[in-house]
Motif scaffolding. Structure first.
Motif, PDB file in Angstrom:
ATOM      1  N   GLY A   1       8.093  57.004  44.911  1.00 37.67           N
ATOM      2  CA  GLY A   1       9.434  56.442  44.870  1.00 37.67           C
ATOM      3  C   GLY A   1       9.391  54.949  44.655  1.00 37.67           C
ATOM      4  O   GLY A   1       8.330  54.326  44.661  1.00 37.67           O
ATOM      5  N   PHE A   2      10.565  54.368  44.467  1.00 44.96           N
ATOM      6  CA  PHE A   2      10.625  52.917  44.324  1.00 44.96           C
ATOM      7  C   PHE A   2      11.981  52.432  44.795  1.00 44.96           C
ATOM      8  O   PHE A   2      12.954  53.179  44.856  1.00 44.96           O
ATOM      9  N   ARG A   3      12.019  51.161  45.130  1.00 46.51           N
ATOM     10  CA  ARG A   3      13.269  50.484  45.435  1.00 46.51           C
ATOM     11  C   ARG A   3      13.314  49.191  44.650  1.00 46.51           C
ATOM     12  O   ARG A   3      12.467  48.301  44.825  1.00 46.51           O
ATOM     13  N   ALA A   4      14.270  49.079  43.751  1.00 48.16           N
ATOM     14  CA  ALA A   4      14.425  47.853  42.990  1.00 48.16           C
ATOM     15  C   ALA A   4      14.863  46.729  43.919  1.00 48.16           C
ATOM     16  O   ALA A   4      15.623  46.960  44.865  1.00 48.16           O
ATOM     17  N   PRO A   5      14.405  45.501  43.694  1.00 49.37           N
ATOM     18  CA  PRO A   5      14.902  44.391  44.511  1.00 49.37           C
ATOM     19  C   PRO A   5      16.425  44.314  44.441  1.00 49.37           C
ATOM     20  O   PRO A   5      17.023  44.528  43.386  1.00 49.37           O
ATOM     21  N   THR A   6      17.069  44.053  45.570  1.00 47.54           N
ATOM     22  CA  THR A   6      18.516  43.906  45.552  1.00 47.54           C
ATOM     23  C   THR A   6      18.882  42.637  44.781  1.00 47.54           C
ATOM     24  O   THR A   6      18.054  41.730  44.608  1.00 47.54           O
ATOM     25  N   LEU A   7      20.128  42.575  44.346  1.00 48.78           N
ATOM     26  CA  LEU A   7      20.569  41.392  43.614  1.00 48.78           C
ATOM     27  C   LEU A   7      20.576  40.158  44.512  1.00 48.78           C
ATOM     28  O   LEU A   7      20.507  39.029  44.013  1.00 48.78           O
ATOM     29  N   ALA A   8      20.664  40.348  45.815  1.00 47.75           N
ATOM     30  CA  ALA A   8      20.543  39.205  46.725  1.00 47.75           C
ATOM     31  C   ALA A   8      19.107  38.719  46.820  1.00 47.75           C
ATOM     32  O   ALA A   8      18.859  37.576  47.212  1.00 47.75           O
TER      33      ALA A   8
END
Length: 851
Positions: free
Chosen positions: A569-576
C-alpha cells in the motif's frame, strides 16, 4: 451487536437473494458473503441500538479503532470541530473513508498540522444503511490512504414511504442536552415505476459544558493523584520576582489570594481556577441532507444521482489571554517570534518597585477566548450503470467541497498592549478603572478560512472472463481521475504579528491523480479461491505508485473458511505536507547551546515553524492478514484474524528540541535563528521528511450468536475484540525501534479494546446490554505515575414497538457513571481524550414513526 463479521445479517440476507453484490475491498460482484480480507459490518439497526446519536460516536467504539482518533473533545486543536477514525492506531490519514465506495472532500483544517481526513460529523445518520469496515490494506483497490483499512459508509437507496424520528438526551449531571430530529422519505418503485427518489434530513444540537461541570475536573486539583499537580493559574494579579511571588492587594477577576507554596514558589499569589473557562464538550449544531435518485432508461441502463450537504457549527471556550514575564507573537519580518518584555517599567502606575517588575496577569476584561467553527460541505454525484451481456459497468462524476470558517474571539493585540504598558494607560491593579475603552482597544477577532475540494471521474467494468475447471474467472477493470486542492488562509492580524500568543497555518496546494486498476477472482480448485488485484496511481506532485494484493480463501467444508491476504500500500503526502505550506506555533525548548554561559540549560519560549516539502516521497506499506471463520450454523459465526502492517518512509519532522540539541552540527544549525542582540532563539524551522517506519501487529476476534426463537424470546451475543501485540517505531532517525504497544509514548495505545453485547428480543421488545472495555497503559509522558488504569463501561438499550408505525427506545450510556482513568500527562483534563470523554452517565429517549 456492533463489530460483527461480514457474514452476518445484511450480507447474509442479500446473498440469500442470490444477487451478486459488491463488498468493500473488491470491485468484483459476487454471491459469497466472505472475502479473503476481514470486513466488519455495522448495520443500520445496530447503529440505532447502540444508543449513540451519531455515526462518529459509534465508530469510536469499534475495537480496531485503537489509537490516534480525535473528535470535537479535542478543542485546542488545529482541526477543531471534526471527528475522524484511526484504524490500527496508524492515524486518521492512514484510514480511507468512502461514501458508497467513492471519495469525498477532506476536512479543510489539517489535524496535527499535517493530517487530512474525512469529517465523520458531517454524515447524516438517517441516510446510512450500513457501514462496512475493511480491516486490511486496500491500496490495490482504492489507492492512497487505505494503509490501515477502509471505512465505507453505505447510504440508503430505493426506499419507499415516509418515516420520522426524534430524540432527546441529557446527562445525569443535567447538562449536555441533546436534540436530534430526522425525516426520510422516498417515492417510486424501480420494478414498476422505473425510478426512485429518496430524501433524508438530519438535525442535531448538543449543549456544551466546561470542566467545571464535572467533579473530577472542577477544582483542577490533581495533587492527590500519582503525578498530579495543582492546576490553578497564578496569573490573576501577581508580582513575579524570581521564585518569589506577591499577590496584588486586590486579585482581579475570579482570583483569590493563595500561599505560593501550592505552586512550589515563595510568598503569595493571586490565582484562579481555569476549569469554568475550558470546554469539556463544545456546543454543536449540525444539519445534514441527502438526496438520491435513480431512473431506469432501459432494462440494461440506469442513471443515478446523489447530493449530500452538511452544515456544522461548533462553539468552544478557553481561558482569557494572559501575560507573565514576557509575551510572544509572530514576527512577520523574520517568520519567527517576537518576545516582548511585558515587565512593568519604572514609573508605571501599577509598578510599586524601583525597577521593572514582571507580573502574572489575565485579561478578564477582554473576555474568555472563544471560537466558533463553521464547516459547510457538499458532494454532488451523477452516473450511469448497466449491463452488456454478462458484464456490468458503471461510471460517475463527482464534485465535492468542504469549507471551514473559524472565528477566534477575544484575542489580545500584542502591539497595543506593549504601548499601553509603556505609556501607563492600562491599570493592571484595578482594571475596572480603565474607562477609556482599553479592553476594546486590546480585543481582536481573528479569522481562519480553509477550503478542501475534490473532483473525480471514474469508470469500471466487471464480469466473467472465462470458465475454468473449478468455476468462472471473475474480473474487474477500471480507471479514475481526480483533482484535489487545499487552501488554508490565516488572518491578516496573525500574518502582521498582532496577536498575543497565537500561531497560524497556511496551505496552498493542488494536484491531479490518474489511476488504473484491475482485479481477478479465480477458483483454483474446488473450495479454493484466489484474488489478485493491482492498481497504478500517478500523482502530478510526488510521482507514481503501484499497489498489488493477493488473497486466498479456502473452504474445506462449508462450516469453516480460511483466509489470507498480502499486499502493498501507499499513502501520498497530504497537501499540507508537500505543498506551499507553513504552520507557526509557540513552544519551549531547553537551550543547551546558548552562546552566553549563564543562559545555557534554561528553558525559552520560541516559535516553531513547520514547512511543507515538495520533495517528499509517498509512504509505503506491506500488509498481511491470516484468519479463520467458523460458521457451524446460521445462528453462530466466529472469526479470528492476525494482521501485520509495516509502514516505511513515514512523513514526520524532527522535534524542535532534537534540532536544538544538535545545533553544533551544520546540518541542523541552519534551521535555528537567534536574536542578534540577546542570542536567544527566535525560531526553529522543521520541515516534513520521510523519516522513519512503524510496524504493528495484532489479533481481531469476532463472535456472534443468535438463538432460535423460544417461548422466552430470542437471545443474541456479540463479541468484538482487538489485541495489539506490537507497535514499534524509532523515536528519531537512526535510533533503534521502541515498543509502544501498551503505553503512551507514541500516543496512548492500549493493548486490548473490545465489547461484549448481550441481547434479548421478544414480541415487541428489543433490549441490549453492552460492556465496553479498554485496557490500561504504562505512563511514559508524565513523572510520578507508573500506569494509567483501564476501564469498563456499560450501555443499556431498550425498544418497544407500540404498533406497526411507532417505536419508542430508551438508552443509558455508561450506566454506572464511570469516569475516565486518571492520566497525569493531561494537566487540564486528567484523562486521555483520544480514548475517553467526561460525559458520564447519559440518557437518551427516541421515537420513530413510519407512515
Amino acid at each position: 451487536m456492533i463489530g460483527v463479521s461480514a457474514g452476518t445479517q445484511v450480507l447474509a440476507e442479500e446473498a440469500a437473494e442470490t444477487q451478486k453484490i459488491e463488498v468493500t475491498g473488491s470491485n468484483i460482484k459476487r454471491v459469497s458473503k466472505e472475502t479473503a480480507s476481514p470486513v466488519t459490518v455495522v448495520t443500520r439497526k445496530e447503529i440505532e441500538q447502540s444508543g449513540k446519536a451519531t455515526v462518529a460516536e459509534v465508530l469510536r467504539s469499534v475495537s480496531a479503532n485503537t489509537g490516534g482518533s480525535y473528535n470535537e473533545v479535542f478543542s485546542n486543536s488545529f482541526s477543531p470541530g471534526a471527528s475522524g477514525v484511526s484504524l490500527r492506531g496508524l492515524g486518521q490519514k492512514a484510514t480511507l473513508v468512502l461514501l458508497n465506495g467513492r471519495r469525498a472532500a477532506n476536512y479543510g483544517f489539517a489535524q496535527n498540522l499535517q493530517d487530512t481526513y474525512f469529517d465523520l460529523n458531517s454524515l447524516p445518520a438517517s441516510a446510512i444503511e450500513r457501514v462496512e469496515i475493511l480491516k486490511d490494506g486496500a491500496s490495490a483497490v482504492y489507492g492512497s490512504d487505505a494503509i490501515a483499512g477502509v471505512v465505507n459508509v453505505i447510504l440508503r437507496k430505493n426506499y419507499q414511504g415516509l418515516e420520522m424520528s426524534g430524540g432527546y438526551g441529557i446527562s445525569s449531571e443535567n447538562d449536555l442536552g441533546e436534540t436530534h430530529v430526522a425525516v426520510t422519505g422516498g417515492i417510486g418503485d424501480p420494478a414498476t415505476d422505473r425510478y426512485n427518489v429518496l430524501a433524508s434530513f438530519d438535525y442535531f444540537h448538543r449543549d456544551g459544558n466546561t470542566l467545571a461541570d464535572r467533579d473530577s475536573t472542577k477544582n483542577q486539583d490533581f495533587s492527590d493523584k500519582p503525578g498530579g499537580t495543582f492546576g490553578w493559574s497564578t496569573a490573576a494579579g501577581t508580582y513575579r520576582r524570581g521564585l518569589n511571588r506577591e499577590a496584588f492587594a486586590k486579585c482581579i477577576g475570579p482570583g483569590v489570594n493563595l500561599d505560593a507554596s501550592l505552586f512550589d514558589l515563595n510568598g503569595t499569589a493571586c490565582a484562579y481556577n481555569p476549569a469554568p473557562f475550558l470546554s469539556m464538550l463544545p456546543e454543536t449544531e449540525r444539519a445534514n441532507g441527502f438526496l438520491r435518485g435513480t431512473f431506469d432508461f432501459s432494462e440494461g441502463l440506469q442513471g443515478f444521482a446523489e447530493a449530500f450537504v452538511s452544515s456544522t457549527e461548533t462553539k468552544q471556550t478557553f481561558t482569557p489571554a494572559a501575560i507573565t514575564n514576557s509575551g510572544i507573537h509572530f514576527n512577520p519580518a523574520t517568520g519567527g517570534v517576537t518576545v516582548e518584555d511585558y515587565r512593568l517599567p519604572v514609573g508605571n502606575p501599577s509598578n510599586p518597585d524601583a525597577a521593572p517588575v514582571a507580573i502574572g496577569y489575565t485579561f478578564f476584561d477582554v473576555g474568555p477566548r472563544s471560537a466558533k467553527i463553521k464547516a459547510d460541505a457538499y458532494r454532488l454525484l451523477a452516473g450511469l450503470k448497466g449491463t452488456l451481456g454478462d458484464w456490468s459497468w458503471e461510471s460517475a462524476v463527482t464534485t465535492a467541497k468542504n469549507k471551514e470558517h473559524q472565528d477566534n474571539y477575544n484575542r489580545v493585540n500584542a502591539v497595543v498592549l506593549k504601548q499601553m504598558i509603556t505609556d501607563g494607560s492600562y491599570n493592571f491593579l484595578n482594571p475596572g478603572a480603565n474607562t477609556n475603552g482599553q479592553a476594546d482597544k486590546l480585543r481582536l477577532t481573528v479569522t481562519r478560512v480553509a477550503e478542501s475540494k475534490l473532483d473525480t471521474f471514474d469508470a469500471k467494468v466487471s464480469g466473467e472472463l472465462l470458465e475454468l475447471p473449478a468455476g468462472a474467472l471473475g474480473a474487474a477493470l477500471g480507471f479514475d481521475y481526480r483533482r484535489e486542492s487545499l487552501n488554508d488562509r490565516p488572518d491578516a492580524n496573525l500574518t502582521q504579528g498582532l496577536v498575543l500568543g497565537q500561531g497560524s497555518t497556511a496551505t496552498t496546494g493542488s494536484r491531479n491523480v490518474k489511476a488504473v486498476f484491475f482485479e481477478l477472482n479465480a477458483p483454483i480448485v474446488k473450495n479454493l479461491e484466489m484474488t489478485l488485484a493491482g492498481r497504478g496511481d500517478d500523482y502530478s506532485d510526488f510521482g507514481s505508485a503501484f499497489s498489488p494484493a493477493l488473497g486466498l480463501k479456502w473452504t474445506p467444508i462449508k462450516e469453516i473458511l480460511f483466509r489470507a491476504s498480502a499486499g502493498k500500500g501507499f499513502r501520498a503526502p497530504t497537501l499540507a505536507e508537500n505543498s506551499r505550506s507553513s504552520a507557526t506555533f509557540f513552544t519551549s525548548v531547553i537551550d543547551r547551546n546558548h552562546p552566553t554561559a549563564s543562559q545555557r540549560g534554561k528553558s525559552f519560549n520560541i516559535a516553531g515553524v513547520y514547512t511543507g516539502n515538495p520533495d517528499l516521497k509517498a509512504e509505503h506499506s506491506r500488509n498481511y492478514n491470516i484468519g479463520i471463520v467458523i460458521e457451524p450454523s446460521a445462528n453462530f459465526n466466529a472469526s479470528l484474524d492476525v494482521y501485520k502492517i509495516r509502514q516505511k518512509d513515514l512523513v514526520s519532522s524532527d522535534s524542535f528540541q532534537f534540532i536544538e540539541n544538535h545545533e553544533t552540527d551544520p546540518a541542523f544549525a541552519k534551521f535555528i535563528v537567534r536574536d542578534p542582540v540577546t542570542q536567544n532563539i527566535s525560531y526553529i524551522t522543521s520541515g516534513y521528511k520521510n523519516l522513519a517506519y512503524v510496524e504493528t501487529k495484532g489479533t481481531d476476534i469476532n463472535l456472534t450468536y443468535r438463538s432460535k426463537a423460544t417461548e422466552y424470546g430470542r437471545f443474541t451475543t456479540a463479541l468484538d475484540v482487538t489485541y495489539l501485540m506490537s507497535y514499534k517505531t524509532p523515536p528519531a532517525l537512526g535510533e533503534e525501534a521502541v515498543e509502544y504497544a501498551g503505553n503512551n509514548g507514541y500516543g496512548s495505545l492500549p493493548r486490548t479494546k473490545g465489547s461484549l453485547t448481550l441481547g434479548w428480543d421478544k414480541a415487541d421488545w428489543t433490549t441490549k446490554v453492552k460492556l465496553n472495555y479498554t485496557s490500561g497503559w504504562q505512563q511514559q509522558q508524565a513523572d510520578g505515575q507508573d500506569r494509567v488504569a483501564g476501564q469498563v463501561t456499560t450501555d443499556f438499550y431498550a425498544n418497544y414497538d407500540v404498533n406497526k408505525h411507532l417505536g419508542v427506545a430508551f438508552s443509558v450510556l455508561n450506566a454506572f457513571n464511570r469516569i475516565p482513568p486518571y492520566d497525569a500527562s493531561d494537566a487540564s483534563n486528567g484523562f486521555d481524550f483520544t480514548q475517553y470523554d467526561l460525559r458520564g452517565r447519559y440518557y437518551r429517549l427516541t421515537a420513530n414513526y413510519k407512515f
